[in-house]
Motif scaffolding. Structure first.
Motif, mmCIF file in Angstrom:
data_model
loop_
_atom_site.group_PDB
_atom_site.id
_atom_site.type_symbol
_atom_site.label_atom_id
_atom_site.label_comp_id
_atom_site.label_asym_id
_atom_site.label_seq_id
_atom_site.Cartn_x
_atom_site.Cartn_y
_atom_site.Cartn_z
ATOM 1 N N ALA A 93 34.714 35.490 52.392
ATOM 2 C CA ALA A 93 35.970 36.008 52.119
ATOM 3 C C ALA A 93 36.183 37.580 52.131
ATOM 4 C CB ALA A 93 36.424 35.454 50.552
ATOM 5 N N ARG A 95 37.861 41.117 52.397
ATOM 6 C CA ARG A 95 38.821 41.741 51.827
ATOM 7 C C ARG A 95 38.372 42.984 51.558
ATOM 8 N NH1 ARG A 95 36.878 38.047 47.984
ATOM 9 N NH2 ARG A 95 36.111 39.084 45.878
ATOM 10 N N THR A 121 32.106 36.068 48.845
ATOM 11 C CA THR A 121 32.936 34.643 48.826
ATOM 12 C C THR A 121 34.141 34.727 47.826
ATOM 13 O OG1 THR A 121 31.850 33.677 46.877
ATOM 14 C CG2 THR A 121 30.820 33.307 49.082
ATOM 15 N N ASP A 122 34.849 33.873 47.482
ATOM 16 C CA ASP A 122 35.845 33.731 46.698
ATOM 17 C C ASP A 122 35.517 34.419 45.105
ATOM 18 O OD1 ASP A 122 37.874 33.293 48.471
ATOM 19 O OD2 ASP A 122 37.664 30.973 48.363
ATOM 20 N N ASP A 123 34.278 34.023 44.849
ATOM 21 C CA ASP A 123 33.773 34.307 43.538
ATOM 22 C C ASP A 123 32.638 35.352 43.335
ATOM 23 O OD1 ASP A 123 35.256 31.762 42.721
ATOM 24 O OD2 ASP A 123 33.533 30.571 43.691
#
Length: 359
Positions: A93, A95, A121-123
């Motif tokens: 992920a 960003r 990751t997203d987490d």
């Protein structure tokens, strides 16, 4: 899978064995000196047209793997200059400064065919192990999870030390107190075994924390005497090169640069943030080599036999733009990569690139 070729004869690696800046031994700060590169040592481009290359890891056969931050792809760089995507790591992920970051090759790669990656990751940020058989990439198996993630200060460098343990450089992901919190994995250098377990001789039993008080470490390298050095981004005043001590506290966010305060380890070298934003780090030919993002140059810092550092030398200032990663090859060369497509640079034709220098 995508394939690119940048054929150069020089790529013959033979293996014989701002206000809050993001990527942007004397008691007084080191005075930096700009010098010209030695005659006959102009870098050679060995790979081009890459998409924000971050981690670079050498394989035993002399080829290399390249992690592309935003796409999550890993490319295989052949000795003839071909680069081929061998796979995309699932779950990345990207960003801001995060995404697929560091890469490392298992010291036992000849038998276990394992590589390691640091990814967002997203987490969280995490370290995963993947099989690579020379042709295709296997599924990632997490070995260390729960590292704080954000759009800034994600750390991301991973490297195996001389003792075979894996060191993991993390950032505080924009939450400053994490760096001083021993229960947080953010703002630390971590040390784990290749299977993710915690070495028995870590400073605190049961903890992967090797050192703390870091803002955003993106460079790790050992010299010939086994000393661990790390580069660290400062905020407004000082970027740093630190000599890492097990259990050492490097002061962030209480101090930035040299403070002389009891309980904190001072940096050995410090620069103003406009001169460096130091990311990758390697040791080669008796010197530390530091890739500077905002400073847009390669720094060379001689290392004495006693661990003392000589005057930092500024190479190629402004010639290649932002520099991210430095790799020492077994045949004595230094590779360094540009990071001009990371959203903060001014890409030139062929960017991003990997270049080779022979000191």
């Amino acid at each position: 899978m995508g394939r690119r070729r940048f054929s150069v004869a020089a790529l013959l690696v033979v293996v014989t064995c701002a206000a809050c800046q993001s990527e942007g031994s004397p008691a007084q700060p080191s005075t930096t000196t700009a010098v010209a590169a030695p005659a006959g040592s102009e870098p050679t481009v060995i790979a081009a047209d890459l998409d924000v290359p971050w981690g670079i890891a050498l394989l035993p056969d002399g080829t290399a793997l390249i992690a592309e931050r935003d796409s999550g792809a890993i490319r295989h760089l052949q000795a003839n200059g071909d680069t081929t995507v061998i796979g995309e790591v699932p779950g990345v992920a990207a960003r801001g400064e995060s995404g697929l970051l560091g890469l490392a090759v298992s010291p036992a790669y000849a038998t276990d065919q394992t590589i390691y990656g640091y990814l967002t990751t997203d987490d969280d940020n995490r370290v995963v192990a993947l099989r690579f058989d020379g042709r295709s990439l296997g599924e990632p198996a997490p070995i260390l999870t729960g590292i704080p993630a954000g759009s800034i200060h994600d750390g991301g460098r991973i490297a195996f030390g001389p003792d075979g343990t894996l060191h993991v450089a993390t950032g505080e992901a924009g939450d400053r107190p994490r760096a001083q919190d021993p229960s947080s994995l953010g703002g630390k250098i971590l040390r784990i075994n290749p299977d993710g377990s915690i070495p028995a001789d870590n400073p605190t039993q049961g903890s992967p924390v090797w050192s703390l008080g870091h803002r955003n470490v993106q460079g790790l390298a050992w010299d010939d005497d086994g000393r661990l050095w790390a580069t660290e981004f400062g905020a407004n005043t000082w970027d740093e090169v630190n000599l890492i001590e097990p259990g050492g506290n490097y002061g962030w966010p209480e101090v930035e640069g040299r403070s002389g305060e009891a309980g904190f380890v001072d940096p050995v070298v410090q620069w103003s943030t406009g001169e460096a934003s130091p990311s990758g780090l390697a040791f080669q030919d008796g010197a530390l080599w530091v890739a500077a993002l905002r400073g847009e140059r390669l720094w060379r810092i001689p290392v004495g036999g006693d661990g003392s550092l000589g005057e930092p030398q500024s190479l190629f200032e402004g010639e290649y733009g932002r520099l991210r990663t430095v790799v020492a090859t077994p045949d004595g060369a230094v590779w360094f990569s540009t990071s001009n497509r990371d959203g903060r640079g001014d890409p030139a034709e062929g960017d991003d690139r990997i270049l080779m220098l022979r000191p």
